[in-house]
Design a protein around this motif. Structure first.
Motif, mmCIF file in Angstrom:
data_model
loop_
_atom_site.group_PDB
_atom_site.id
_atom_site.type_symbol
_atom_site.label_atom_id
_atom_site.label_comp_id
_atom_site.label_asym_id
_atom_site.label_seq_id
_atom_site.Cartn_x
_atom_site.Cartn_y
_atom_site.Cartn_z
ATOM 1 N N ASP A 164 -41.070 -91.742 -63.914
ATOM 2 C CA ASP A 164 -42.019 -90.511 -64.288
ATOM 3 C C ASP A 164 -43.456 -90.941 -63.543
ATOM 4 O O ASP A 164 -44.024 -90.239 -62.954
ATOM 5 C CB ASP A 164 -42.186 -90.131 -65.528
ATOM 6 C CG ASP A 164 -43.084 -88.751 -65.894
ATOM 7 O OD1 ASP A 164 -43.011 -87.934 -64.938
ATOM 8 O OD2 ASP A 164 -43.937 -88.996 -66.610
ATOM 9 N N ALA A 165 -43.767 -92.407 -63.685
ATOM 10 C CA ALA A 165 -45.063 -92.683 -63.377
ATOM 11 C C ALA A 165 -45.032 -92.974 -62.010
ATOM 12 O O ALA A 165 -46.173 -92.624 -61.066
ATOM 13 C CB ALA A 165 -45.400 -94.345 -64.271
ATOM 14 N N ILE A 166 -44.051 -93.278 -61.293
ATOM 15 C CA ILE A 166 -43.798 -93.390 -59.815
ATOM 16 C C ILE A 166 -44.052 -92.024 -59.171
ATOM 17 O O ILE A 166 -44.815 -91.689 -58.277
ATOM 18 C CB ILE A 166 -42.446 -94.173 -59.397
ATOM 19 C CG1 ILE A 166 -42.872 -95.504 -59.910
ATOM 20 C CG2 ILE A 166 -42.375 -93.959 -57.864
ATOM 21 C CD1 ILE A 166 -41.337 -96.193 -59.669
ATOM 22 N N ARG A 167 -43.285 -90.996 -59.823
ATOM 23 C CA ARG A 167 -43.431 -89.660 -59.159
ATOM 24 C C ARG A 167 -44.650 -89.228 -59.433
ATOM 25 O O ARG A 167 -45.199 -88.459 -58.471
ATOM 26 C CB ARG A 167 -42.391 -88.821 -60.020
ATOM 27 C CG ARG A 167 -40.968 -88.919 -59.830
ATOM 28 C CD ARG A 167 -40.261 -87.929 -60.310
ATOM 29 N NE ARG A 167 -38.804 -88.145 -60.030
ATOM 30 C CZ ARG A 167 -37.908 -87.794 -60.689
ATOM 31 N NH1 ARG A 167 -37.986 -87.782 -62.245
ATOM 32 N NH2 ARG A 167 -36.511 -88.074 -60.359
ATOM 33 N N ARG A 168 -45.195 -89.374 -60.721
ATOM 34 C CA ARG A 168 -46.744 -88.767 -60.584
ATOM 35 C C ARG A 168 -47.713 -89.562 -59.626
ATOM 36 O O ARG A 168 -48.709 -88.718 -59.006
ATOM 37 C CB ARG A 168 -47.489 -89.012 -61.928
ATOM 38 C CG ARG A 168 -46.794 -88.067 -62.948
ATOM 39 C CD ARG A 168 -47.251 -88.481 -64.405
ATOM 40 N NE ARG A 168 -46.623 -87.840 -65.625
ATOM 41 C CZ ARG A 168 -46.949 -87.643 -66.838
ATOM 42 N NH1 ARG A 168 -48.129 -88.244 -67.176
ATOM 43 N NH2 ARG A 168 -46.309 -87.001 -67.648
ATOM 44 N N MET A 213 -45.106 -100.445 -72.344
ATOM 45 C CA MET A 213 -44.004 -99.766 -71.974
ATOM 46 C C MET A 213 -43.005 -99.318 -73.170
ATOM 47 O O MET A 213 -42.774 -98.200 -73.377
ATOM 48 C CB MET A 213 -43.358 -100.604 -70.800
ATOM 49 C CG MET A 213 -42.150 -99.960 -70.210
ATOM 50 S SD MET A 213 -42.978 -98.361 -69.301
ATOM 51 C CE MET A 213 -43.657 -99.198 -67.875
ATOM 52 N N ARG A 214 -42.717 -100.366 -73.900
ATOM 53 C CA ARG A 214 -41.791 -100.201 -74.855
ATOM 54 C C ARG A 214 -42.538 -99.464 -75.978
ATOM 55 O O ARG A 214 -41.710 -98.397 -76.539
ATOM 56 C CB ARG A 214 -41.332 -101.402 -75.724
ATOM 57 C CG ARG A 214 -40.680 -102.500 -74.956
ATOM 58 C CD ARG A 214 -40.183 -103.552 -75.698
ATOM 59 N NE ARG A 214 -39.587 -104.580 -74.987
ATOM 60 C CZ ARG A 214 -39.537 -105.591 -74.681
ATOM 61 N NH1 ARG A 214 -40.397 -106.166 -75.298
ATOM 62 N NH2 ARG A 214 -38.908 -106.598 -73.855
ATOM 63 N N SER A 232 -36.476 -93.588 -72.429
ATOM 64 C CA SER A 232 -36.019 -95.012 -71.761
ATOM 65 C C SER A 232 -37.406 -95.406 -71.161
ATOM 66 O O SER A 232 -38.216 -94.723 -70.660
ATOM 67 C CB SER A 232 -34.777 -95.088 -71.185
ATOM 68 O OG SER A 232 -35.108 -94.193 -69.844
ATOM 69 N N GLN A 233 -37.409 -96.782 -71.175
ATOM 70 C CA GLN A 233 -38.534 -97.294 -70.357
ATOM 71 C C GLN A 233 -38.235 -97.049 -68.809
ATOM 72 O O GLN A 233 -39.187 -96.778 -68.054
ATOM 73 C CB GLN A 233 -38.546 -98.848 -70.547
ATOM 74 C CG GLN A 233 -38.962 -99.498 -71.708
ATOM 75 C CD GLN A 233 -38.861 -100.761 -71.953
ATOM 76 O OE1 GLN A 233 -39.560 -101.328 -70.943
ATOM 77 N NE2 GLN A 233 -38.408 -101.400 -73.155
ATOM 78 N N ASN A 234 -37.010 -96.892 -68.508
ATOM 79 C CA ASN A 234 -36.741 -96.510 -67.162
ATOM 80 C C ASN A 234 -37.307 -95.152 -66.738
ATOM 81 O O ASN A 234 -37.760 -94.777 -65.776
ATOM 82 C CB ASN A 234 -35.141 -96.603 -66.765
ATOM 83 C CG ASN A 234 -34.913 -96.479 -65.247
ATOM 84 O OD1 ASN A 234 -35.368 -97.127 -64.511
ATOM 85 N ND2 ASN A 234 -33.814 -95.590 -65.064
#
Length: 51
Positions: free
Chosen positions: A18-22, A1-2, A11-13
């Motif tokens: 973005d990953a959740i949206r995808r 992630m980093r 940012s990591q956030n």
């Protein structure tokens, strides 16, 4: 992630969001495709059940 965040300058956030949206978009797309396939393949059966 980093490493990904650093490489992309985000940012990591932001990477996580973005990953959740995808994931959600892809899941919705796959669900819609499955429903369309079922409706197309089983149109006659669904028509009989609707009566």
């Amino acid at each position: 992630m980093r490493e990904t965040a650093a490489r992309e300058g985000r940012s990591q956030n932001a990477i996580i969001i973005d990953a959740i949206r995808r994931y959600a978009t892809d899941r919705t797309r796959r669900r819609d495709e499955a429903v369309a396939r079922i409706v197309a393949e089983d149109a006659a059966l669904l028509d009989r059940l609707a009566r």
